[in-house]
Design an enzyme around this catalytic site. Structure first.
Site, PDB file in Angstrom:
ATOM      1  CG  ASN A 108      -1.908  -1.156   1.142  1.00  0.00           C
ATOM      2  OD1 ASN A 108      -2.131  -1.711   0.077  1.00  0.00           O
ATOM      3  ND2 ASN A 108      -2.468  -1.540   2.273  1.00  0.00           N
ATOM      4  CG  HIS A 125       3.741  -1.837  -4.885  1.00  0.00           C
ATOM      5  ND1 HIS A 125       2.576  -2.556  -4.963  1.00  0.00           N
ATOM      6  CD2 HIS A 125       4.688  -2.644  -5.441  1.00  0.00           C
ATOM      7  CE1 HIS A 125       2.804  -3.737  -5.523  1.00  0.00           C
ATOM      8  NE2 HIS A 125       4.071  -3.812  -5.819  1.00  0.00           N
ATOM      9  N   GLY A 216      -5.193  -9.090   3.419  1.00  0.00           N
ATOM     10  CA  GLY A 216      -5.844  -8.257   2.401  1.00  0.00           C
ATOM     11  C   GLY A 216      -5.074  -8.125   1.115  1.00  0.00           C
ATOM     12  CB  ALA A 256      -8.271  -6.987   7.584  1.00  0.00           C
TER      13      ALA A 256
HETATM   14  P1  NAD Z   1      -5.870  -6.315  -4.585  1.00  0.00           P
HETATM   15  O1  NAD Z   1      -6.835  -5.217  -4.880  1.00  0.00           O
HETATM   16  O2  NAD Z   1      -5.314  -7.124  -5.669  1.00  0.00           O
HETATM   17  O3  NAD Z   1      -6.488  -7.329  -3.514  1.00  0.00           O
HETATM   18  C1  NAD Z   1      -7.079  -6.921  -2.359  1.00  0.00           C
HETATM   19  C2  NAD Z   1      -7.423  -8.180  -1.563  1.00  0.00           C
HETATM   20  O4  NAD Z   1      -7.975  -7.789  -0.317  1.00  0.00           O
HETATM   21  C3  NAD Z   1      -8.434  -9.087  -2.244  1.00  0.00           C
HETATM   22  O5  NAD Z   1      -7.975 -10.415  -2.171  1.00  0.00           O
HETATM   23  C4  NAD Z   1      -9.706  -8.912  -1.395  1.00  0.00           C
HETATM   24  O6  NAD Z   1     -10.463 -10.091  -1.330  1.00  0.00           O
HETATM   25  C5  NAD Z   1      -9.131  -8.557  -0.057  1.00  0.00           C
HETATM   26  N1  NAD Z   1     -10.000  -7.700   0.765  1.00  0.00           N
HETATM   27  C6  NAD Z   1     -10.858  -6.732   0.367  1.00  0.00           C
HETATM   28  N2  NAD Z   1     -11.448  -6.153   1.437  1.00  0.00           N
HETATM   29  C7  NAD Z   1     -10.950  -6.780   2.534  1.00  0.00           C
HETATM   30  C8  NAD Z   1     -11.162  -6.636   3.938  1.00  0.00           C
HETATM   31  N3  NAD Z   1     -12.016  -5.740   4.444  1.00  0.00           N
HETATM   32  N4  NAD Z   1     -10.470  -7.455   4.767  1.00  0.00           N
HETATM   33  C9  NAD Z   1      -9.598  -8.384   4.297  1.00  0.00           C
HETATM   34  N5  NAD Z   1      -9.365  -8.571   2.980  1.00  0.00           N
HETATM   35  C10 NAD Z   1     -10.017  -7.768   2.108  1.00  0.00           C
HETATM   36  O7  NAD Z   1      -4.749  -5.620  -3.738  1.00  0.00           O
HETATM   37  P2  NAD Z   1      -3.251  -5.889  -3.719  1.00  0.00           P
HETATM   38  O8  NAD Z   1      -3.001  -7.361  -3.765  1.00  0.00           O
HETATM   39  O9  NAD Z   1      -2.743  -5.113  -2.604  1.00  0.00           O
HETATM   40  O10 NAD Z   1      -2.694  -5.264  -5.092  1.00  0.00           O
HETATM   41  C11 NAD Z   1      -3.130  -4.066  -5.650  1.00  0.00           C
HETATM   42  C12 NAD Z   1      -2.021  -3.023  -5.789  1.00  0.00           C
HETATM   43  O11 NAD Z   1      -2.619  -1.747  -5.862  1.00  0.00           O
HETATM   44  C13 NAD Z   1      -1.159  -2.982  -4.580  1.00  0.00           C
HETATM   45  O12 NAD Z   1       0.043  -3.460  -4.944  1.00  0.00           O
HETATM   46  C14 NAD Z   1      -1.055  -1.521  -4.165  1.00  0.00           C
HETATM   47  O13 NAD Z   1       0.181  -0.982  -4.567  1.00  0.00           O
HETATM   48  C15 NAD Z   1      -2.098  -0.813  -4.928  1.00  0.00           C
HETATM   49  N6  NAD Z   1      -3.187  -0.272  -4.078  1.00  0.00           N
HETATM   50  C16 NAD Z   1      -2.907   0.368  -2.905  1.00  0.00           C
HETATM   51  C17 NAD Z   1      -3.940   0.849  -2.106  1.00  0.00           C
HETATM   52  C18 NAD Z   1      -3.617   1.550  -0.809  1.00  0.00           C
HETATM   53  O14 NAD Z   1      -2.529   2.120  -0.677  1.00  0.00           O
HETATM   54  N7  NAD Z   1      -4.522   1.511   0.169  1.00  0.00           N
HETATM   55  C19 NAD Z   1      -5.264   0.693  -2.512  1.00  0.00           C
HETATM   56  C20 NAD Z   1      -5.511   0.049  -3.737  1.00  0.00           C
HETATM   57  C21 NAD Z   1      -4.460  -0.439  -4.495  1.00  0.00           C
END
Ligand code: NAD
Length: 269
Positions: A108, A125, A216, A256
């Site tokens: 994240n 990232h 997550g 989570a």
């Molecule tokens: P992803 O979107 O591929 O997967 C998210 C995962 O979290 C899914 O498997 C989903 O089922 C699970 N999930 C959703 N809500 C949840 C909850 N409340 N509790 C537990 N699990 C939950 O995300 P990723 O694998 O992190 O990859 C996406 C890329 O995009 C990341 O590498 C990141 O760099 C970027 N990103 C970052 C943010 C942030 O900084 N918050 C947000 C979105 C995307």
């Protein structure tokens, strides 16, 4: 077949016995702080295609061809992060440090682990708040309040007659020409190298842990998705917390912000 309760019990025992824990997090840990994931059904990629928005080339072309859509995308990414606070899952991860050595590795870019109090965080990232030159030299750290200001100015820009110049002025402290070079947030877009030294430190931490807690993450974004495999290859047990059943020794299925505090409570109280 193990029940959810058995898995929680075994996962808690695994955590309690661990000498060296890595917590590896993805977008899902921040979902309950109001930051949407990218790949879920309500994720960002449903509204904005990664082909147009996940590379600098695609973003620049969109900015010129459709500046209002460019501003909409930036607002959609930045606004939830600008107003977010750590949730119970980030706080539970920070609390783990009171009981054993913990390294957090996160995909994240939202800074919420540090805001929750975790002290060793490798952002593989990068971070939306860290501004660097194109060559990677540190320029400045933005505050969450400054990102809120950028979002407010982008909202004004998207209503203006000449959207692009106003949008570019709105984001200037984050992205644009600086004194000697162009500056940008240190975030890893598609096709870019991982953030350093975070990525090297993350691989080393995965090689040294005896318990990895993945939270997550869909574990599909390479090369970050290799980390649980690295931990397994050195004999570590893997606990996975996700709303979808994950591939782990102890899969804990659920949100989570509910499951992680339960797990820490069961392990240490
Ligand atoms: P992803 O979107 O591929 O997967 C998210 C995962 O979290 C899914 O498997 C989903 O089922 C699970 N999930 C959703 N809500 C949840 C909850 N409340 N509790 C537990 N699990 C939950 O995300 P990723 O694998 O992190 O990859 C996406 C890329 O995009 C990341 O590498 C990141 O760099 C970027 N990103 C970052 C943010 C942030 O900084 N918050 C947000 C979105 C995307």
């Amino acid at each position: 077949m193990e029940s959810g309760l058995d898995n929680l019990k075994h996962a808690a025992a695994c955590l309690r016995a661990a000498k060296n824990v890595v917590v590896f997090t993805g977008a899902g840990i921040s979902a309950e702080s109001g930051i949407p994931t990218f790949r879920d059904s309500d994720g960002l990629w449903q509204r904005f295609s990664p082909e147009r928005f996940a590379t600098w080339d695609g973003l620049l072309k969109t900015a010129v061809a459709d500046p209002r859509l460019f501003a909409d995308f930036l607002i959609a990414v930045l606004d939830p992060i600008a107003v977010a606070a750590p949730n119970a899952a980030h706080l539970a991860v920070a609390e783990l440090e009171r009981h054993l050595p913990v390294t957090v590795i996160t995909q994240n870019v939202d800074g919420l682990h540090q805001a929750a109090g975790s002290t060793t965080v490798h952002e593989v990232h990068g971070s939306i708040f860290e501004i660097v030159t194109l060559g990677g030299r540190f320029v400045r750290l933005l505050s969450r309040a400054e990102v809120r200001e950028i979002v407010q100015r982008l909202r004004e820009a998207r209503e203006a007659t000449l959207v692009l110049p106003k949008a570019l002025r709105a984001i200037h402290s984050m992205l644009g020409p600086g004194g000697v070079s162009i500056h940008r947030p240190k975030i890893v877009l598609f096709g870019e190298a991982m953030a350093e030294p975070a990525w090297t430190l993350a691989q080393e931490a995965a090689e040294q842990c005896d318990c990895m807690l993945t939270v997550g993450t869909s574990a599909t974004v390479m090369p970050a998705a290799m980390l649980p495999g690295i931990a397994r290859s050195v004999g570590a047990r893997v606990i996975d917390v996700s709303i979808e059943p994950g591939d782990a020794d102890f899969p804990l299925t659920g949100p989570a912000a509910t499951v992680l505090p339960d797990l820490v409570r069961k392990a240490f109280r």
